[in-house]
Design a protein around this motif. Structure first.
Motif, mmCIF file in Angstrom:
data_model
loop_
_atom_site.group_PDB
_atom_site.id
_atom_site.type_symbol
_atom_site.label_atom_id
_atom_site.label_comp_id
_atom_site.label_asym_id
_atom_site.label_seq_id
_atom_site.Cartn_x
_atom_site.Cartn_y
_atom_site.Cartn_z
ATOM 1 N N PRO A 208 40.955 119.201 80.039
ATOM 2 C CA PRO A 208 39.544 119.646 80.449
ATOM 3 C C PRO A 208 38.903 119.014 81.640
ATOM 4 N N SER A 209 38.236 119.898 82.577
ATOM 5 C CA SER A 209 37.475 119.210 83.574
ATOM 6 C C SER A 209 36.260 118.518 83.297
ATOM 7 N N SER B 283 40.752 123.774 80.735
ATOM 8 C CA SER B 283 41.888 123.046 80.094
ATOM 9 C C SER B 283 43.161 123.832 79.816
ATOM 10 N N ASN B 284 44.424 123.193 79.733
ATOM 11 C CA ASN B 284 45.424 124.002 79.243
ATOM 12 C C ASN B 284 46.303 122.889 78.545
ATOM 13 N N ALA C 275 46.088 117.694 72.296
ATOM 14 C CA ALA C 275 47.598 117.008 71.684
ATOM 15 C C ALA C 275 48.349 116.348 72.869
ATOM 16 N N ASP C 276 48.201 116.990 74.021
ATOM 17 C CA ASP C 276 49.044 116.825 75.402
ATOM 18 C C ASP C 276 48.581 115.456 75.941
ATOM 19 N N PHE C 277 47.306 115.229 75.744
ATOM 20 C CA PHE C 277 46.859 114.069 76.344
ATOM 21 C C PHE C 277 46.178 113.046 75.414
ATOM 22 N N GLU D 295 39.971 110.150 77.624
ATOM 23 C CA GLU D 295 38.888 109.699 77.341
ATOM 24 C C GLU D 295 37.627 110.561 77.757
ATOM 25 N N LEU D 296 37.281 111.516 77.050
ATOM 26 C CA LEU D 296 36.141 112.534 77.618
ATOM 27 C C LEU D 296 35.293 112.846 76.454
ATOM 28 N N ARG D 297 34.113 112.446 76.445
ATOM 29 C CA ARG D 297 32.952 112.683 75.766
ATOM 30 C C ARG D 297 31.520 112.831 76.295
ATOM 31 N N ASP D 298 30.683 113.141 75.412
ATOM 32 C CA ASP D 298 29.171 113.285 75.862
ATOM 33 C C ASP D 298 28.564 113.271 74.789
ATOM 34 N N THR D 299 27.469 112.386 74.967
ATOM 35 C CA THR D 299 26.343 111.938 73.901
ATOM 36 C C THR D 299 24.984 112.220 74.032
#
Length: 414
Positions: A48-49, A74-75, A131-133, A137-141
């Protein structure tokens, strides 16, 4: 001799995802100068971007909140993983995958939040799970903030504002709430309502007032907060430039007049009370005869107040004959405060009646006559005592004892 060529494609672009590619050869010496391989569709994998977490509200009363996490472009499509304090994350509410150009996907996950006022300030985190990555580390709080209803108020004291013609004023409508409300200023006239200003998702909204004409204007500050609506009215009075000062002066004059009237009324009431008290005192003194002790006290007070007033006690006068005796007489006192004179009897023997009826004579006090030697004026040291006299019995007694040489002493108080 046979020749062969190998071509390797080492770089792919993200926008090639979902595109068919060919491998072709071109040689003019062949009967078919150009020939290509079967097409192959490119499946370009990318994470995902971006990721976005939102905490939203279904209602405030009762409190219902949820968290929505969106993974963009994302793909393949990835999942959202929610993390928070225990028992805050509830069941999954819904999820959706939306196809984007070039084979990309937009994924949205929504879960319920089990929160109360005690959970205000706690954090909720959404992380991308692909699953492919594995190492992504991509998150938002976001921090949980429990919503509360707005309370409408103005930045002036009270719902009314008075200004002078030609002035400009600003009135701020404040609706502090969470989440923020939609605030609207509306003018009410005889012809209907007119929208003046709109402030969406704001805590306050300012209204500009131009005092062009003398009038009374009505404005309404209306708010919309989730499913909650409320409003408050503002009244603006526009006066002439000097009218405000005139109103203040008139109010001051009226107050001063009111104070004067109150003082006059109090003075008149006190005067009436004093006059009434004096009148009651005079009536009390002129009422029924005083008792013996009270009379003595009154006379003593008079003697002490005026040293020139003296009590005259007459000496006993020798009786010559019956004709000259003053029988059954009542003294009339000349209250002129002149020098004391002996009382003379104007009654004669011929004026007496045989049946013993009382005769009334006047005691004459002549200021020019001198007091006889027999009368001695003196001040008594002890209080004067007055006793009741029965004049009928006294007349009879005088008739029977007419041969006595002396008559009873008569005390005359001038």
């Amino acid at each position: 001799m046979v020749y062969g060529n190998n071509i390797t494609l080492t770089m792919f672009k993200r926008e090639w995802n979902g595109v068919n590619i060919f491998c072709c050869r071109h040689n003019k010496w062949y009967s078919t100068p150009r020939k290509c391989s079967e097409p192959k569709k490119v499946n370009f994998l990318f994470p995902p971007s971006d990721i976005k977490l939102e905490i939203k509200y279904d209602s405030v009363d009762p409190l219902r909140m949820y968290a929505a996490c969106t993974l963009n472009n994302s793909n393949p499509a990835c999942r959202a993983n929610f993390r928070a304090a225990s028992e805050v994350i509830g069941l999954e509410r819904n999820s959706s995958n939306t196809s984007l150009p070039r084979g990309a996907w937009k994924t949205k996950y929504v879960v319920r939040l089990n929160v109360s006022k005690e959970d205000d300030g706690k954090d909720v985190t959404c992380a991308a799970e692909c699953a492919d990555f594995q190492d992504l580390e991509l998150r938002d709080t976001k921090t949980i903030k429990v919503p509360y209803h707005p309370v409408i108020k103005f930045n002036i004291s009270g719902p009314m504002l008075s200004i002078t013609k030609g002035e400009r004023a600003q009135v701020k409508c404040i609706a502090d709430s969470f989440p923020a409300s939609n605030i609207s200023w509306i003018e009410k006239t005889d012809k209907g309502v007119k929208a003046k200003k709109q402030c969406d998702n704001k805590q306050e909204c300012v209204l500009d007032v131009n005092a062009d004409v003398i009038s009374r204007q009505h404005f309404v500050c209306a708010i919309r907060y989730l499913q909650f609506n409320d409003n408050k009215t503002l009244i603006i009075n526009i006066h002439e430039p000097d009218s405000v000062i005139n109103v203040i002066l008139i109010a001051g004059i009226c107050s001063a007049l009111l104070v004067i009237v109150v003082i006059v009324v109090l003075i008149i009431r006190d005067k009436r009370n004093n006059d009434q008290a004096k009148h009651e005192t005079v009536l009390e003194r002129n009422s029924l005869p005083l008792r013996e002790n009270e009379y003595n006290e009154t006379r003593n007070d008079v003697v002490d107040a005026d040293d020139q007033m003296e009590v005259a006690y007459s000496q006993q006068i020798k009786k010559q004959n019956v004709a000259t005796v003053c029988e059954d007489t009542y003294a009339e006192v000349d209250k002129t405060r002149n020098k004391e004179q002996p009382a003379t009897c104007s009654a004669t023997e011929s004026q007496r009646t045989e049946d013993g009826q009382l005769m009334y004579v006047d005691l004459e006090f002549n200021a020019d006559r001198k007091m006889p030697k027999e009368a001695v004026v003196k001040r008594r040291d002890s209080p004067t005592e007055y006793v009741g006299i029965d004049f009928a019995k006294t007349a009879a007694y005088v008739a029977e004892e007419n041969d006595t040489t002396e008559m009873d002493s008569i005390y005359v108080n001038q």
